[in-house]
Structures are given as structure tokens and as C-alpha cells.
Design a protein around this motif. Structure first.
Motif, mmCIF file in Angstrom:
data_model
loop_
_atom_site.group_PDB
_atom_site.id
_atom_site.type_symbol
_atom_site.label_atom_id
_atom_site.label_comp_id
_atom_site.label_asym_id
_atom_site.label_seq_id
_atom_site.Cartn_x
_atom_site.Cartn_y
_atom_site.Cartn_z
ATOM 1 N N ASP A 174 0.811 -1.221 0.000
ATOM 2 C CA ASP A 174 0.000 0.000 0.000
ATOM 3 C C ASP A 174 0.846 1.274 0.000
ATOM 4 O OD1 ASP A 174 0.979 -0.255 2.572
ATOM 5 O OD2 ASP A 174 -0.883 0.399 3.540
ATOM 6 N N LEU A 175 2.170 1.137 -0.098
ATOM 7 C CA LEU A 175 3.027 2.319 -0.160
ATOM 8 C C LEU A 175 3.052 2.845 -1.598
ATOM 9 C CD1 LEU A 175 6.402 2.928 1.558
ATOM 10 C CD2 LEU A 175 6.245 3.273 -0.906
ATOM 11 N N LYS A 176 2.722 4.108 -1.770
ATOM 12 C CA LYS A 176 2.664 4.724 -3.087
ATOM 13 C C LYS A 176 3.718 5.843 -3.182
ATOM 14 C CE LYS A 176 -1.084 2.311 -3.815
ATOM 15 N NZ LYS A 176 -1.055 1.105 -4.685
ATOM 16 N N TYR A 194 3.271 8.112 0.090
ATOM 17 C CA TYR A 194 1.982 8.251 0.759
ATOM 18 C C TYR A 194 1.223 6.927 0.748
ATOM 19 C CZ TYR A 194 -0.064 8.293 -3.950
ATOM 20 O OH TYR A 194 -0.454 7.949 -5.222
ATOM 21 N N ARG A 195 0.070 6.937 1.385
ATOM 22 C CA ARG A 195 -0.869 5.825 1.354
ATOM 23 C C ARG A 195 -2.266 6.412 1.193
ATOM 24 N NH1 ARG A 195 -3.281 5.129 6.514
ATOM 25 N NH2 ARG A 195 -2.359 6.533 8.055
ATOM 26 N N GLU A 197 -6.143 6.176 2.370
ATOM 27 C CA GLU A 197 -7.056 5.662 3.395
ATOM 28 C C GLU A 197 -8.444 6.222 3.117
ATOM 29 O OE1 GLU A 197 -7.552 6.021 8.187
ATOM 30 O OE2 GLU A 197 -5.580 5.424 7.420
ATOM 31 N N GLU A 202 -2.751 10.090 2.783
ATOM 32 C CA GLU A 202 -2.116 10.267 4.086
ATOM 33 C C GLU A 202 -0.620 9.996 3.987
ATOM 34 O OE1 GLU A 202 -3.568 11.272 6.750
ATOM 35 O OE2 GLU A 202 -5.716 10.913 6.441
ATOM 36 N N TYR A 204 2.807 8.153 4.839
ATOM 37 C CA TYR A 204 2.928 6.740 5.167
ATOM 38 C C TYR A 204 3.256 6.582 6.649
ATOM 39 C CZ TYR A 204 2.995 1.852 4.261
ATOM 40 O OH TYR A 204 2.650 0.526 4.278
ATOM 41 N N LEU A 216 1.621 -2.666 10.158
ATOM 42 C CA LEU A 216 1.789 -3.540 8.997
ATOM 43 C C LEU A 216 1.481 -5.008 9.301
ATOM 44 C CD1 LEU A 216 5.054 -2.091 7.371
ATOM 45 C CD2 LEU A 216 2.666 -1.470 6.959
ATOM 46 N N ASP A 221 3.846 -8.486 4.435
ATOM 47 C CA ASP A 221 5.006 -7.815 3.843
ATOM 48 C C ASP A 221 6.328 -8.216 4.495
ATOM 49 O OD1 ASP A 221 3.531 -6.183 1.983
ATOM 50 O OD2 ASP A 221 2.858 -4.983 3.696
ATOM 51 N N ASN A 259 9.786 5.143 3.906
ATOM 52 C CA ASN A 259 8.422 5.606 4.159
ATOM 53 C C ASN A 259 8.237 7.092 3.903
ATOM 54 O OD1 ASN A 259 9.869 6.584 6.351
ATOM 55 N ND2 ASN A 259 8.314 6.043 7.878
#
Length: 419
Positions: A174-176, A194-195, A197, A202, A204, A216, A221, A259
Motif C-alpha cells: 500500500d506504499l505509493k 503516501y498511502r 485511506e 495520508e 505513510y 503492517l 510484507d 516511508n
């Protein structure tokens, strides 16, 4: 740090008249002295590349030695230089790779210069003066702060159990990451991690959320589990390492991503909180404090919100040019100051592991890596793996002189182009 401010006030004298008589006027109060004028702090020196004279260059060339690097010959540098050349050739050859006062260079010119040095290696053991005859030495002024990094070993397992219970994470699903430069030129080179939600973007998760709140957990992961959380932290600081597995084998664990949170030095945190005197600070001292004070260790570690994610590999460690780093040869640099792939001469002192004394070090090193804290003229020497490397890296904070070697033939062509 607490600053002291001098307070200057005015004394107002009231003349009181008594009935039937006038008192004698008091003596005037002494004037409050003006505070001394403090000289303005000197302006920070702009890093500059300055050519060294012929005589000085010959003396420097004759002083070089490969022995402090545990090499048998200058030809042992060839694999590393070939890796650097491979990277340099991958860059746009007409693009500028360094543009600093005293030196402006394209990737093509750097390639020609490094290639000529590579062709000279076989002769240098017996004729080091060739480095002065064929190359101009550009000294980076002012000198640099040299620090060190290493490849830590840590006890770990690819499956969790009662001993190995501290997770090492791969890059979470889910880390973008978005390149902000694609939205506006003013953000060129900047990335946002970011992530998502719900319908919100948001930041990370930070270290406290990941290691403290289990943000996590259950996502799948994890790629390995360590026996010591302090080992995990130091692995993240170094960016890569080796996992010593229960069956006697090992795996390289390499940098995978971050992150996006700002890095905070826990060494500075420990100094500011009075836990460790500044003059005692080292990686070994930090590790000892964390191990001896588990009650405050978690709080101290959570002060650094930055978090590193990894990947497993059979080879490593790799630098920023995607080549394996060589102990005491590979250095991390600020690529805007010293282009990746460059060959530079580094003059400093390194601690001898057996005696604890500082020994001279003046050798050719290869700019093959970068680091978030490596900015300006600062350089980071890759010290290798194991206890000796950890000790050297943990105590290495030395002043150093840096010289970039450029082919005289290349420089002559640059002057020709300018005309």
C-alpha cells in the motif's frame, strides 16, 4: 542551548520637594555601557575546485598507496572502475555532470578521463608519477568531513519463532510514490511517499506506528525476522546488510525503499536528552546505551520516524550505480558536487582496529554511492562487513582532503571547445 540576553532599562529620577527645604540633587546614575559590537560571522565558504600545481601534484602522486585499502596492486581497482565506466556510459554524454566553481564537466568528458585512468592502472605500481604527468589534480576546497558506513551482520531467520520475532519488511503493497516534478517544474526531483485511506491521501506510517502499533501486521510484507530490534534499527541506518541464518547460510538484505518521513539522528536525541556526552558519541556507544536501557530504548528509537524497507538477494551490497561496493574503495558522495563514477584521491586518517591509533590513508577511491545525509563536500567511506568494519565506521569522523583527477588531454579539448 540557552542564550543570555542583556536587559537595559532607564532609571527615572523623581525629585521630591520636602516642605520648607529643597533636597540636594542626587548624583546622576552611571550610563549603562553599550554592548560590544559582535563581528558578523564569516560567510560560509562556497565549495570550489582549484587546480594543483605540477610540483605539488607529483608529490601527491608519489604519496598514494593502495596498501591501506588491503589491495595488492592498483590493478585491483579495475573491476570497480569498469563498473563506474558502465554507469557513466549510461548517462547522456553531452549533459553536464558537475557544475561547480572551478569545474564544469560533461558525462562524456568524465568518461574519457576515467577510461584513460583505467588504461594507466597496470603502470602505476612502478610509475605512480604518471598520475601527475597525465592528469590535473583539482582539490576540493574547503576540505570535507569523512564518515563511514558498513554492512552489518545480524542474526535472523526467514520464518518467525520465539527467538526471531522482530520483522524485517519488504516494500509494503500500500506504499505509493509519486514524482512531483511531473506536476510542476518547481518540484523537479522531489517525490511524495503516501498511502490512501478511504478517500484521503495520508503520509505513510512512521516508525512508532509500524514497530509500536503494528500498522503492517497481517499484510504479509515480512521478508525475514531478526533476533534483536536494535540490530534492525542499525540495519536501517546502514541501508543494507547480511542475514546470518540458523542453518549457517546467509542472505544479503538490500535497500528497497523508505516511508518518506524525515530522518532524525538518535545520536543527537541521546545527546540533547543528556544520556550520552557528545564527546563519547559513536555507533558502538549508541548500541550499548540501547541494550542497557530497554525501558527508554523504544522511545528513543521512535524519535526517528524514518523507516527503511528491504529486499533479499544473493549478492551485495550495491551502491547507487548498481554495482557491488568495495571496502575502503567505494565512497558515497553528493552527486551534485562529485559525479557518480568519478575517481578521486582521498587523504585522511583511519583508525587501526588492532591498535586504536589513526594511520594515514591516501588512496584512490570510487564515487559509487549516495546517501540522504551526504550533502555538499561530505563523503562516506564504505568500510566493509564485520566487527572491524563496524568499529571503523562507528568512529570515523575525520577531516579529509579530496582531489578529482582529470585527464590533461580532456582538459585541453575543453579549452579548445571554449574558444
Amino acid at each position: 542551548m540557552i542564550s543570555r540576553n542583556s536587559l537595559f532599562g532607564s532609571v527615572i529620577l523623581f525629585l521630591l520637594l520636602a516642605a520648607g527645604c529643597a533636597p540636594k540633587a542626587p548624583a546622576p546614575a552611571p550610563a549603562t555601557p553599550e554592548p560590544p559590537v559582535q563581528p558578523a560571522p564569516p560567510a560560509p565558504q562556497v565549495p570550489t575546485f582549484a587546480p594543483v600545481g605540477e610540483g605539488a601534484a607529483h608529490d601527491l602522486a608519489e604519496s598514494l598507496s593502495f596498501k591501506p585499502q588491503n589491495l595488492c596492486s592498483w590493478t585491483d581497482l579495475r573491476p570497480g572502475i569498469e563498473a563506474s565506466l558502465h554507469y557513466i556510459r549510461s548517462r547522456p554524454q553531452n549533459a553536464v555532470c558537475v557544475d561547480q566553481p572551478g569545474l564544469r564537466l560533461t558525462w562524456g568528458q568524465l568518461r574519457e578521463s576515467v577510461a584513460e585512468l583505467a588504461s594507466t592502472l597496470a603502470l602505476l605500481d612502478h610509475a605512480p608519477s604518471l598520475l601527475a604527468e597525465r592528469f590535473t589534480w583539482y582539490k576540493l576546497e574547503p576540505g570535507t568531513l569523512l564518515t563511514g558506513y558498513y554492512e552489518p551482520w545480524l542474526k535472523a531467520s526467514l520464518t518467525p519463532d520465539a527467538t526471531y520475532k522482530y520483522p524485517l519488511y519488504g516494500v509494503p503493497a500500500d506504499l505509493k510514490v509519486v514524482d512531483l516534478g511531473s506536476f510542476h517544474p518547481r518540484w523537479a526531483g522531489q517525490k511524495l511517499v503516501y498511502r490512501v485511506e478511504g478517500d484521503k491521501v495520508e503520509p505513510y506510517f512512521d516508525r512508532a506506528a509500524i514497530d509500536g502499533l503494528g500498522a503492517l501486521e497481517g499484510a504479509g510484507d515480512e521478508i525475514a525476522w531478526a533476533a534483536d530490534p536494535v540490530d534492525v534499527f542499525f540495519l536501517q541506518v546502514q541501508g543494507s546488510g547480511r542475514l546470518d541464518l540458523p542453518d549457517g547460510s546467509y542472505k544479503h538484505i538490500l535497500y528497497g525503499g523508505k516511508n518518506g518521513r524525515q530522518y532524525v539522528s538518535i545520536g543527537k536525541v541521546l545527546i540533547d536528552k543528556g544520556y550520552i556526552p557528545k564527546e563519547e558519541m559513536s555507533m558502538q556507544r549508541i548500541r550499548r546505551f540501547l541494550n542497557e536501557h530497554p525501558g527508554v530504548a523504544e522511545d528513543v528509537l521512535f524519535r526517528n520516524p524514518s523507516y527503511v524497507f528491504f529486499r533479499l538477494a544473493d549478492e551485495g551490497p550495491f551502491g547507487s550505480i548498481n554495482s557491488i561496493l568495495t571496502p575502503r574503495v567505494s565512497v558515497a558522495v553528493d552527486r551534485s558536487m562529485i559525479p557518480l563514477g568519478s575517481v578521486v584521491a582521498l587523504k585522511t586518517a583511519l583508525m587501526d582496529y588492532d591498535t586504536g591509533q589513526a594511520d594515514p590513508f591516501f588512496s584512490l577511491v570510487l564515487a559509487q554511492d549516495t546517501g540522504g545525509a551526504i550533502q555538499g563536500t561530505r563523503m562516506d567511506l564504505f568500510c566493509g562487513a564485520g566487527e572491524e568494519a563496524e568499529t571503523l565506521a562507528g568512529h570515523l569522523q575525520e577531516g579529509a582532503d579530496v582531489y578529482m583527477l582529470l585527464s590533461k588531454r580532456v582538459i585541453a579539448s575543453m579549452k579548445g571547445d571554449s574558444r
